[in-house]
Design a protein around this motif. Structure first.
Motif, PDB file in Angstrom:
ATOM      1  N   LEU A 107       0.381  -0.933   0.341  1.00 52.36           N
ATOM      2  CA  LEU A 107      -0.186   0.232   0.076  1.00 52.36           C
ATOM      3  C   LEU A 107       0.889   1.357  -0.009  1.00 52.36           C
ATOM      4  CD1 LEU A 107      -2.469  -1.283   2.944  1.00 52.36           C
ATOM      5  CD2 LEU A 107      -2.838  -1.132  -0.026  1.00 52.36           C
ATOM      6  N   ASN A 108       1.738   0.993   0.633  1.00 54.59           N
ATOM      7  CA  ASN A 108       3.193   2.263   0.870  1.00 54.59           C
ATOM      8  C   ASN A 108       4.574   1.612   0.236  1.00 54.59           C
ATOM      9  OD1 ASN A 108       1.104   2.745   3.725  1.00 54.59           O
ATOM     10  ND2 ASN A 108       0.583   3.404   2.135  1.00 54.59           N
ATOM     11  N   PRO A 109       3.967   1.195  -0.367  1.00 54.20           N
ATOM     12  CA  PRO A 109       6.100   1.133  -0.667  1.00 54.20           C
ATOM     13  C   PRO A 109       6.906   2.014  -0.935  1.00 54.20           C
ATOM     14  CG  PRO A 109       4.590   1.202  -2.855  1.00 54.20           C
ATOM     15  CD  PRO A 109       3.750   2.076  -1.638  1.00 54.20           C
ATOM     16  N   ALA A 110       8.147   2.082  -0.776  1.00 53.16           N
ATOM     17  CA  ALA A 110       8.857   3.460  -0.431  1.00 53.16           C
ATOM     18  C   ALA A 110       9.143   3.590  -1.849  1.00 53.16           C
ATOM     19  CB  ALA A 110      10.457   2.506   0.178  1.00 53.16           C
ATOM     20  N   ASP A 111       9.562   5.067  -2.453  1.00 58.49           N
ATOM     21  CA  ASP A 111       9.748   5.316  -3.790  1.00 58.49           C
ATOM     22  C   ASP A 111      10.878   6.440  -3.537  1.00 58.49           C
ATOM     23  OD1 ASP A 111       8.836   4.799  -6.577  1.00 58.49           O
ATOM     24  OD2 ASP A 111       8.972   7.282  -5.878  1.00 58.49           O
ATOM     25  N   ASP A 112      11.223   7.315  -4.763  1.00 53.89           N
ATOM     26  CA  ASP A 112      12.175   7.923  -4.541  1.00 53.89           C
ATOM     27  C   ASP A 112      12.383   9.273  -4.631  1.00 53.89           C
ATOM     28  OD1 ASP A 112      11.940   7.850  -7.350  1.00 53.89           O
ATOM     29  OD2 ASP A 112      14.301   7.236  -7.472  1.00 53.89           O
ATOM     30  N   GLY A 113      11.078   9.038  -4.893  1.00 53.72           N
ATOM     31  CA  GLY A 113      10.395  10.553  -4.995  1.00 53.72           C
ATOM     32  C   GLY A 113       9.792  11.045  -6.761  1.00 53.72           C
ATOM     33  N   GLN A 114      10.095  10.054  -7.840  1.00 53.87           N
ATOM     34  CA  GLN A 114       9.145  10.398  -8.773  1.00 53.87           C
ATOM     35  C   GLN A 114       7.844  10.155  -9.543  1.00 53.87           C
ATOM     36  OE1 GLN A 114      11.919  11.042 -11.517  1.00 53.87           O
ATOM     37  NE2 GLN A 114      13.098  11.580  -9.584  1.00 53.87           N
ATOM     38  N   VAL A 115       7.388   9.585  -8.132  1.00 56.88           N
ATOM     39  CA  VAL A 115       5.672   9.021  -8.908  1.00 56.88           C
ATOM     40  C   VAL A 115       5.309  10.130  -8.138  1.00 56.88           C
ATOM     41  CG1 VAL A 115       3.719   7.433  -8.135  1.00 56.88           C
ATOM     42  CG2 VAL A 115       6.718   6.095  -8.446  1.00 56.88           C
ATOM     43  N   ALA A 116       5.277  10.244  -7.128  1.00 55.62           N
ATOM     44  CA  ALA A 116       5.699  11.882  -6.468  1.00 55.62           C
ATOM     45  C   ALA A 116       5.053  12.542  -7.344  1.00 55.62           C
ATOM     46  CB  ALA A 116       5.383  11.771  -4.573  1.00 55.62           C
ATOM     47  N   ALA A 117       6.057  13.056  -7.882  1.00 59.27           N
ATOM     48  CA  ALA A 117       6.483  13.872  -8.600  1.00 59.27           C
ATOM     49  C   ALA A 117       5.766  13.847 -10.468  1.00 59.27           C
ATOM     50  CB  ALA A 117       8.253  13.815  -9.527  1.00 59.27           C
ATOM     51  N   GLY A 118       5.757  12.766 -10.698  1.00 60.82           N
ATOM     52  CA  GLY A 118       5.100  12.391 -11.780  1.00 60.82           C
ATOM     53  C   GLY A 118       3.423  12.497 -12.073  1.00 60.82           C
ATOM     54  N   LEU A 119       3.112  12.554 -10.354  1.00 63.25           N
ATOM     55  CA  LEU A 119       1.420  13.157  -9.887  1.00 63.25           C
ATOM     56  C   LEU A 119       1.506  14.075 -10.197  1.00 63.25           C
ATOM     57  CD1 LEU A 119      -0.915  11.597  -9.389  1.00 63.25           C
ATOM     58  CD2 LEU A 119      -0.303  11.017  -6.959  1.00 63.25           C
ATOM     59  N   ALA A 120       2.456  15.507  -9.443  1.00 60.57           N
ATOM     60  CA  ALA A 120       2.017  16.578  -9.541  1.00 60.57           C
ATOM     61  C   ALA A 120       2.346  17.383 -10.588  1.00 60.57           C
ATOM     62  CB  ALA A 120       3.775  17.058  -8.456  1.00 60.57           C
ATOM     63  N   ARG A 121       2.587  16.722 -11.966  1.00 59.24           N
ATOM     64  CA  ARG A 121       3.080  16.953 -12.799  1.00 59.24           C
ATOM     65  C   ARG A 121       1.758  16.602 -13.864  1.00 59.24           C
ATOM     66  NH1 ARG A 121       7.974  15.270 -13.290  1.00 59.24           N
ATOM     67  NH2 ARG A 121       7.567  13.269 -14.298  1.00 59.24           N
ATOM     68  N   LEU A 122       1.262  15.173 -13.470  1.00 56.07           N
ATOM     69  CA  LEU A 122      -0.443  15.382 -13.700  1.00 56.07           C
ATOM     70  C   LEU A 122      -1.348  16.522 -12.832  1.00 56.07           C
ATOM     71  CD1 LEU A 122      -1.941  13.051 -15.398  1.00 56.07           C
ATOM     72  CD2 LEU A 122      -2.210  12.112 -13.661  1.00 56.07           C
ATOM     73  N   ALA A 123      -1.541  16.328 -12.070  1.00 54.94           N
ATOM     74  CA  ALA A 123      -2.067  16.935 -11.506  1.00 54.94           C
ATOM     75  C   ALA A 123      -2.415  18.535 -11.966  1.00 54.94           C
ATOM     76  CB  ALA A 123      -2.111  16.994 -10.160  1.00 54.94           C
ATOM     77  N   SER A 124      -1.051  19.653 -12.383  1.00 54.62           N
ATOM     78  CA  SER A 124      -1.159  20.769 -12.950  1.00 54.62           C
ATOM     79  C   SER A 124      -1.578  20.733 -14.809  1.00 54.62           C
ATOM     80  CB  SER A 124       0.351  20.876 -13.028  1.00 54.62           C
ATOM     81  OG  SER A 124       1.306  22.313 -13.772  1.00 54.62           O
ATOM     82  N   ALA A 125      -1.381  18.980 -14.904  1.00 56.26           N
ATOM     83  CA  ALA A 125      -1.278  19.347 -16.674  1.00 56.26           C
ATOM     84  C   ALA A 125      -3.436  19.108 -16.350  1.00 56.26           C
ATOM     85  CB  ALA A 125      -1.319  17.988 -17.171  1.00 56.26           C
ATOM     86  N   PHE A 126      -4.251  18.553 -15.850  1.00 55.40           N
ATOM     87  CA  PHE A 126      -5.427  18.544 -15.268  1.00 55.40           C
ATOM     88  C   PHE A 126      -6.048  19.816 -14.763  1.00 55.40           C
ATOM     89  CE2 PHE A 126      -6.043  13.634 -14.118  1.00 55.40           C
ATOM     90  CZ  PHE A 126      -8.074  13.425 -15.118  1.00 55.40           C
ATOM     91  N   GLU A 127      -5.073  20.552 -14.949  1.00 58.19           N
ATOM     92  CA  GLU A 127      -5.296  22.488 -14.235  1.00 58.19           C
ATOM     93  C   GLU A 127      -5.745  23.565 -15.845  1.00 58.19           C
ATOM     94  OE1 GLU A 127      -7.506  23.123 -11.523  1.00 58.19           O
ATOM     95  OE2 GLU A 127      -6.102  21.690 -10.136  1.00 58.19           O
ATOM     96  N   HIS A 128      -5.177  22.424 -16.569  1.00 60.52           N
ATOM     97  CA  HIS A 128      -5.278  22.829 -18.208  1.00 60.52           C
ATOM     98  C   HIS A 128      -6.340  22.561 -19.147  1.00 60.52           C
ATOM     99  CE1 HIS A 128      -1.328  24.569 -15.927  1.00 60.52           C
ATOM    100  NE2 HIS A 128      -2.430  25.975 -16.227  1.00 60.52           N
ATOM    101  N   SER A 129      -6.402  23.134 -20.122  1.00 66.43           N
ATOM    102  CA  SER A 129      -7.156  22.390 -21.650  1.00 66.43           C
ATOM    103  C   SER A 129      -6.412  21.500 -22.176  1.00 66.43           C
ATOM    104  CB  SER A 129      -7.442  23.265 -22.161  1.00 66.43           C
ATOM    105  OG  SER A 129      -7.028  24.891 -22.805  1.00 66.43           O
ATOM    106  N   ASP A 130      -4.593  21.872 -22.190  1.00 63.18           N
ATOM    107  CA  ASP A 130      -4.129  21.080 -23.247  1.00 63.18           C
ATOM    108  C   ASP A 130      -3.791  19.513 -22.549  1.00 63.18           C
ATOM    109  OD1 ASP A 130      -1.765  19.897 -24.889  1.00 63.18           O
ATOM    110  OD2 ASP A 130      -0.675  21.339 -24.054  1.00 63.18           O
ATOM    111  N   ALA A 131      -4.365  18.562 -24.195  1.00 60.59           N
ATOM    112  CA  ALA A 131      -5.523  17.196 -23.994  1.00 60.59           C
ATOM    113  C   ALA A 131      -3.703  16.632 -24.100  1.00 60.59           C
ATOM    114  CB  ALA A 131      -5.611  17.011 -25.157  1.00 60.59           C
ATOM    115  N   LEU A 132      -2.828  16.840 -25.262  1.00 63.83           N
ATOM    116  CA  LEU A 132      -1.649  16.549 -25.344  1.00 63.83           C
ATOM    117  C   LEU A 132      -0.235  16.331 -23.977  1.00 63.83           C
ATOM    118  CD1 LEU A 132       0.607  15.172 -27.176  1.00 63.83           C
ATOM    119  CD2 LEU A 132       1.451  17.221 -27.928  1.00 63.83           C
TER     120      LEU A 132
END
Length: 266
Positions: A107-132
């Motif tokens: 449920l809570n595996p150790a990670d180097d922060g890359q998954v969290a960083a990718g989720l942050a980028r995805l969250a930012s992309a959700f705020e805009h209308s740029d489908a690509l």
């Protein structure tokens, strides 16, 4: 609960992004009909699942399989987290695989922060209308988290692209001011979106959505020097608003559009 937001896009069925920001609110025992990929952003979150009680400090990944019952609550006075939900039936098409991943073992595996960083980028992309950008960040995150934590094997890159990436580059150059989706590009070259992104990155060092943004910034410089205002440039180049344009321009140049114009005039 006023700080909570659930984001979805009609052209991305079965995909939702939940922004949670609450204190005191408890979620009763429930489950989701989707894989969940989340990270605690602020505070300490908690839940009961698989017969144990968990406390999750900021930076902790929270992964869950479909139909896995759990509760949810804030261990601290306030907790902020973001969670991506992807319906199980959508994964084969999104990942370009015939079989589903095995699922998350921890449920809570150790990670180097890359998954969290990718989720942050995805969250930012959700705020805009740029489908690509949104589609590209989604596929990158899913591939990353399921290879790292879901038992999915990494796919070997194809050695040749048959001129496909050059065609995509030329298409992006010609349509840089228009809305372009990843699915549209993939259909045009008859490739799976993930294969297209990987081949393009190998050829040009960046994925298609980054290349398109760089092309728009290059054009924005020319237009700003021709006395167009930042608002006119933003709308003309397909940005959803001036704030998005300004942030993108600064990301690639180090200055805002207004600063660029003023410095060029001196």
């Amino acid at each position: 609960m006023a700080g909570n937001r659930l984001l979805a896009r009609p052209w991305l069925p079965g995909v939702e992004l939940f922004h949670a920001d609450f204190s005191g609110q408890a979620f009763g025992r429930h489950s989701h009909d989707a894989f969940a990929v989340g990270v605690i952003v602020q505070g300490v979150g908690g839940y009961q699942c698989r017969g144990q009680r968990y406390a999750l400090p900021a930076g902790t990944l929270s992964l869950m399989n479909p139909e896995e019952p759990h509760t949810g609550h804030a261990e601290s006075a306030r907790v902020v987290y973001r969670m991506l939900y992807v319906e199980e039936a959508r994964l084969p098409a999104l990942l370009g695989r015939k079989r589903l991943p095995e699922g998350f073992r921890e449920l809570n595996p150790a990670d180097d922060g890359q998954v969290a960083a990718g989720l942050a980028r995805l969250a930012s992309a959700f705020e805009h209308s740029d489908a690509l950008t949104l589609e590209s960040e989604l596929l990158a995150l899913l591939e990353q988290v399921f290879v790292r934590h879901g038992g999915l094997r990494a796919v070997r890159a194809a050695p040749r692209d048959g001129g496909m990436t050059a065609w995509v580059r030329d298409y992006l150059e010609a349509h840089h001011a228009q809305a372009v989706s990843l699915d549209e590009l993939a259909r045009l070259v008859q490739r799976h979106p993930r294969h297209l992104i990987e081949a393009f990155r190998r050829a040009y060092g960046v994925p298609p959505h980054t290349y398109l943004l760089q092309r728009r910034v290059r054009e924005a410089k020319r237009l700003l020097l021709s006395e167009q205002t930042p608002v006119e440039v933003a709308l003309g180049l397909g940005f959803c608003d001036q704030a998005h344009f300004s942030a993108t321009f600064k990301r690639f140049t180090g200055v805002t559009p207004g600063q660029f114009r003023r410095l060029a005039a001196t």
